[in-house]
Each structure stands twice: as C-alpha cells, then as structure tokens.
Scaffold this motif. Structure first.
Motif, PDB file in Angstrom:
ATOM      1  N   ASN A 175      39.036  38.285  61.452  1.00 24.22           N
ATOM      2  CA  ASN A 175      39.913  39.319  60.912  1.00 24.22           C
ATOM      3  C   ASN A 175      39.160  40.297  60.014  1.00 24.22           C
ATOM      4  OD1 ASN A 175      43.105  39.017  61.347  1.00 24.22           O
ATOM      5  ND2 ASN A 175      42.140  37.006  61.524  1.00 24.22           N
ATOM      6  N   ILE A 176      38.267  39.779  59.178  1.00 26.93           N
ATOM      7  CA  ILE A 176      37.497  40.650  58.293  1.00 26.93           C
ATOM      8  C   ILE A 176      36.607  41.585  59.108  1.00 26.93           C
ATOM      9  CG2 ILE A 176      35.646  40.699  56.567  1.00 26.93           C
ATOM     10  CD1 ILE A 176      36.892  38.146  55.375  1.00 26.93           C
ATOM     11  N   LEU A 177      36.014  41.058  60.170  1.00 26.25           N
ATOM     12  CA  LEU A 177      35.156  41.876  61.027  1.00 26.25           C
ATOM     13  C   LEU A 177      35.946  43.011  61.668  1.00 26.25           C
ATOM     14  CD1 LEU A 177      32.309  42.158  62.289  1.00 26.25           C
ATOM     15  CD2 LEU A 177      33.120  40.715  64.163  1.00 26.25           C
ATOM     16  N   LYS A 178      37.157  42.739  62.099  1.00 24.95           N
ATOM     17  CA  LYS A 178      37.970  43.738  62.793  1.00 24.95           C
ATOM     18  C   LYS A 178      38.728  44.655  61.839  1.00 24.95           C
ATOM     19  CE  LYS A 178      37.208  42.151  67.026  1.00 24.95           C
ATOM     20  NZ  LYS A 178      36.569  42.955  68.101  1.00 24.95           N
TER      21      LYS A 178
ATOM     22  N   GLN B  99      37.055  31.229  47.326  1.00 28.03           N
ATOM     23  CA  GLN B  99      35.639  31.431  47.657  1.00 28.03           C
ATOM     24  C   GLN B  99      35.413  32.787  48.315  1.00 28.03           C
ATOM     25  OE1 GLN B  99      34.326  28.067  50.026  1.00 28.03           O
ATOM     26  NE2 GLN B  99      35.181  26.602  48.559  1.00 28.03           N
ATOM     27  N   LYS B 100      36.309  33.143  49.247  1.00 24.63           N
ATOM     28  CA  LYS B 100      36.197  34.441  49.925  1.00 24.63           C
ATOM     29  C   LYS B 100      36.315  35.591  48.926  1.00 24.63           C
ATOM     30  CE  LYS B 100      35.872  33.189  54.289  1.00 24.63           C
ATOM     31  NZ  LYS B 100      34.627  33.475  55.076  1.00 24.63           N
ATOM     32  N   LEU B 101      37.247  35.474  48.000  1.00 22.01           N
ATOM     33  CA  LEU B 101      37.451  36.533  47.010  1.00 22.01           C
ATOM     34  C   LEU B 101      36.232  36.697  46.111  1.00 22.01           C
ATOM     35  CD1 LEU B 101      41.154  35.792  46.085  1.00 22.01           C
ATOM     36  CD2 LEU B 101      40.295  38.006  46.851  1.00 22.01           C
ATOM     37  N   ILE B 102      35.666  35.600  45.675  1.00 17.05           N
ATOM     38  CA  ILE B 102      34.506  35.676  44.780  1.00 17.05           C
ATOM     39  C   ILE B 102      33.318  36.332  45.477  1.00 17.05           C
ATOM     40  CG2 ILE B 102      32.778  34.273  43.577  1.00 17.05           C
ATOM     41  CD1 ILE B 102      35.105  32.366  42.848  1.00 17.05           C
ATOM     42  N   VAL B 103      33.096  35.973  46.741  1.00 21.41           N
ATOM     43  CA  VAL B 103      32.006  36.602  47.504  1.00 21.41           C
ATOM     44  C   VAL B 103      32.255  38.101  47.643  1.00 21.41           C
ATOM     45  CG1 VAL B 103      30.918  36.739  49.776  1.00 21.41           C
ATOM     46  CG2 VAL B 103      31.374  34.507  48.749  1.00 21.41           C
ATOM     47  N   ALA B 104      33.503  38.481  47.950  1.00 21.82           N
ATOM     48  CA  ALA B 104      33.839  39.903  48.112  1.00 21.82           C
ATOM     49  C   ALA B 104      33.668  40.663  46.798  1.00 21.82           C
ATOM     50  CB  ALA B 104      35.266  40.049  48.618  1.00 21.82           C
ATOM     51  N   ILE B 105      34.051  40.056  45.686  1.00 20.35           N
ATOM     52  CA  ILE B 105      33.901  40.690  44.370  1.00 20.35           C
ATOM     53  C   ILE B 105      32.425  40.888  44.043  1.00 20.35           C
ATOM     54  CG2 ILE B 105      34.226  40.340  41.885  1.00 20.35           C
ATOM     55  CD1 ILE B 105      36.866  38.862  42.668  1.00 20.35           C
ATOM     56  N   ASP B 106      31.616  39.864  44.295  1.00 26.11           N
ATOM     57  CA  ASP B 106      30.165  39.986  44.045  1.00 26.11           C
ATOM     58  C   ASP B 106      29.559  41.127  44.853  1.00 26.11           C
ATOM     59  OD1 ASP B 106      30.200  37.886  42.282  1.00 26.11           O
ATOM     60  OD2 ASP B 106      29.476  36.389  43.715  1.00 26.11           O
ATOM     61  N   GLY B 107      30.103  41.359  46.044  1.00 26.97           N
ATOM     62  CA  GLY B 107      29.594  42.429  46.891  1.00 26.97           C
ATOM     63  C   GLY B 107      29.942  43.812  46.394  1.00 26.97           C
ATOM     64  N   GLN B 108      30.840  43.915  45.398  1.00 28.45           N
ATOM     65  CA  GLN B 108      31.250  45.212  44.864  1.00 28.45           C
ATOM     66  C   GLN B 108      30.463  45.608  43.628  1.00 28.45           C
ATOM     67  OE1 GLN B 108      33.405  47.257  46.422  1.00 28.45           O
ATOM     68  NE2 GLN B 108      33.369  45.655  48.004  1.00 28.45           N
TER      69      GLN B 108
ATOM     70  N   LEU C 279      44.954  37.615  40.617  1.00 29.76           N
ATOM     71  CA  LEU C 279      44.104  38.265  39.622  1.00 29.76           C
ATOM     72  C   LEU C 279      42.720  38.552  40.187  1.00 29.76           C
ATOM     73  CD1 LEU C 279      44.503  39.066  36.553  1.00 29.76           C
ATOM     74  CD2 LEU C 279      43.063  37.078  36.041  1.00 29.76           C
ATOM     75  N   LEU C 280      42.191  37.620  40.967  1.00 31.65           N
ATOM     76  CA  LEU C 280      40.894  37.844  41.604  1.00 31.65           C
ATOM     77  C   LEU C 280      40.953  39.015  42.587  1.00 31.65           C
ATOM     78  CD1 LEU C 280      39.844  34.139  42.250  1.00 31.65           C
ATOM     79  CD2 LEU C 280      38.540  35.792  40.882  1.00 31.65           C
ATOM     80  N   PHE C 281      42.034  39.087  43.354  1.00 30.02           N
ATOM     81  CA  PHE C 281      42.156  40.202  44.293  1.00 30.02           C
ATOM     82  C   PHE C 281      42.298  41.525  43.544  1.00 30.02           C
ATOM     83  CE2 PHE C 281      44.683  42.487  47.751  1.00 30.02           C
ATOM     84  CZ  PHE C 281      43.535  42.845  48.440  1.00 30.02           C
ATOM     85  N   ALA C 282      43.018  41.513  42.429  1.00 27.52           N
ATOM     86  CA  ALA C 282      43.120  42.720  41.604  1.00 27.52           C
ATOM     87  C   ALA C 282      41.741  43.131  41.095  1.00 27.52           C
ATOM     88  CB  ALA C 282      44.062  42.478  40.431  1.00 27.52           C
TER      89      ALA C 282
END
Length: 298
Positions: free
Chosen positions: A114-117, A158-167, A192-195
């Motif tokens: 889903n993330i890829l698409k 885990q997914k959220l933390i990786v995505a946040i680090d990428g920002q 809160l993580l998604f925010a």
C-alpha cells in the motif's frame, strides 16, 4: 483462542448475522460451537473463514462457488485479490486476518504494498486508521484479545517512527513550532505520532513529549521553547467530568499559544472552547490547519 458471537462476526466482516445463519443452514459454510449452556460461539478459524468469504463475495465470487472451495483454495484466492486489489475494504479485511493470525510477515507485505502504491500518508489515512478504529471498538467490546490489539499497535508504531525519522531536516527559523504531548495517564500515542509525521512533513518544528506528561513538565518545556502550538490527543483521560477543567487549564496557562485538541474525550462533547483552543474531529482538519499555517518560501 478468542471466541466471537455472531454479532462480532457481523461487525468484523460486514455480513449480516441473518445472512451468516442462512449460509450455515444452506451451505454448511460455517459451524458454530456451543457452550455448556447451549450458547452459540465462533473461534478464530471461523472468523478468518467469514472474512475470506466476505472478501471473495465483494469481488464477485458467488457464494455457491465459495462454499465448494477448500480452506486452502479460499486462502489462495484471497491472497491473489489483496495483492492486486488496493481497494481499501479489501486491505482492511486482509489486515484483520493478519491480526487474528498474529502474522507479522503478512501485515508487513500488505502495508508495504500500500505504501508503495499510495504513499505513507494515504496508507495511514485510508487503510491503517480505519482499521485501527475498527479493532479499537472490537477490543473495547472484548471481541479481540489484548495480545492481538498490542501486536498490531506495535507494528503500526514501528512504521510511524521510521516514517518520522525519514522527515528529518533543518527547519527554517520562521517555521512554526509545535509541542506534542499526551496528558498524564494517557498512553494511546499512535495518533500523536502520526500528527508528528504530518507536522514535520510540512517542514515545521516539533517537540515530541509523548505519553503521560505531568502538567508541571509541560509548563517547564513551554517556558523554554515558547511554541506556537500545543497539540494533545485525549483518548481516555481526562474523563468526562474533568475534561472541561483540563481544557480551561491549558488555555489559561498557555495564553500565547494555540491549543490543538482531538480524541474521544473532546470530540462531540459539550465543551466550552476558549478563544485559543481548537478541536479537530478528523485528521483531515489537522492536515488542513498545518498546511494553512506553515511557513513557505513563496
């Protein structure tokens, strides 16, 4: 092993209880167990079966043909569908099955596809959040056990933390500054993580304070950073009797900042909101707010 009522199956699969009973009688598709007091119940295997049936039926497979399939054949057909079909209900069904099975590999494959698409943000908004909302209700009603809920929540975290680090990037001196926190006693931090991700991805500054923050510590951080905004998610605390006083306290102690609130304890409540307090009922409202108030070079 978890046990489910026919109403649980209805809520999870979207198939009416009356229809499930007809399928039991006509096709012997699913066979309920009974307690010593003759109360019908279903187990994890029954839940997976009805989820697979629902997914196949939604994609045009006739119930008579589904009833002829073996369990293995049904699973293979479902996997083919979820791998090529990115319609959100199908993905949410597939995630539900991975939750029941505690199948991390399958969860990872669904989310990665889903993330890829779609990209990370659309996957969160259109697939993961509706799914989390669904399992949150089921957990509260006892339809799924805490282990299954924790399993999924930790994988999403885990997914959220990786995505946040990428920002990560050096924000402009003119970028808006947000302090993100959960009130003392509040532990549900996925929103809160998604925010945090949303705010950082729009090139703003964040100070993420996380779970269960005592008010005195919030005051100390505020004195140092003087943020433009304070953002909190109130899911379980403070309770209905205390939430108005908490909102008023935030407004009074931080008059020079805008207080942004969301969560079950503030959405749809009869609260009096001070001038410097805004309540968001949907994530889309937060996204719009952040984008409209972000600093741009243009």
């Amino acid at each position: 092993m978890s046990t489910f009522s026919i109403r649980d199956l209805e809520h999870l699969s979207g198939i009416k209880a009356h229809t499930i009973r007809i399928w039991e009688q006509r096709y012997e598709l699913i066979k309920p167990k009974r307690t010593e007091t003759n109360i019908r119940y279903y187990d994890d295997r029954d839940l997976k079966l009805i989820l697979n049936v629902a997914l196949l039926k939604e994609n045009g497979v006739k119930i008579s043909k589904i009833a002829e399939m073996t369990e293995g054949e049904m699973q293979r057909e479902v996997l083919k569908l979820t791998e090529r079909n990115l319609h959100h209900p199908e993905q949410i069904h597939a995630l539900t099955i991975s939750m029941v099975d505690l199948d991390e590999e399958r969860f990872e494959k669904i989310i990665s596809t889903n993330i890829l698409k779609l990209g990370f943000e659309k996957t969160m908004m259109n697939v993961i959040y509706p799914f989390l909302s669904k399992i949150g209700i089921l957990w509260q009603t006892g339809a799924i056990n805490p282990a299954q809920e924790h399993f999924i929540s930790n994988l999403v975290r885990q997914k959220l933390i990786v995505a946040i680090d990428g920002q990560y990037s050096v924000a402009s001196d003119k970028a808006k500054k947000y302090v993100l926190f959960l009130p003392e006693g509040e532990l549900h931090e996925l929103s809160l993580l998604f925010a945090d991700y949303i705010i950082k991805s729009r090139k703003n500054k964040t100070i993420f304070l996380g779970q269960s923050l005592p008010f005195i510590d919030l005051e100390a951080v505020y004195d140092v950073h003087q943020p433009d905004y304070l953002l909190a998610v109130l899911t379980t605390v403070p309770g209905p009797r205390e939430v108005q006083a908490y909102v008023d306290r935030l407004s009074k102690h931080f008059p020079d900042s805008t207080i942004l609130l969301t969560g079950y304890q503030v959405i749809g409540q009869d609260l009096e909101t001070p001038e410097n307090v805004e309540i968001f009922t949907r994530l889309e409202q937060l996204i719009t707010f952040v984008e409209e108030n972000s600093f741009t070079l243009a």
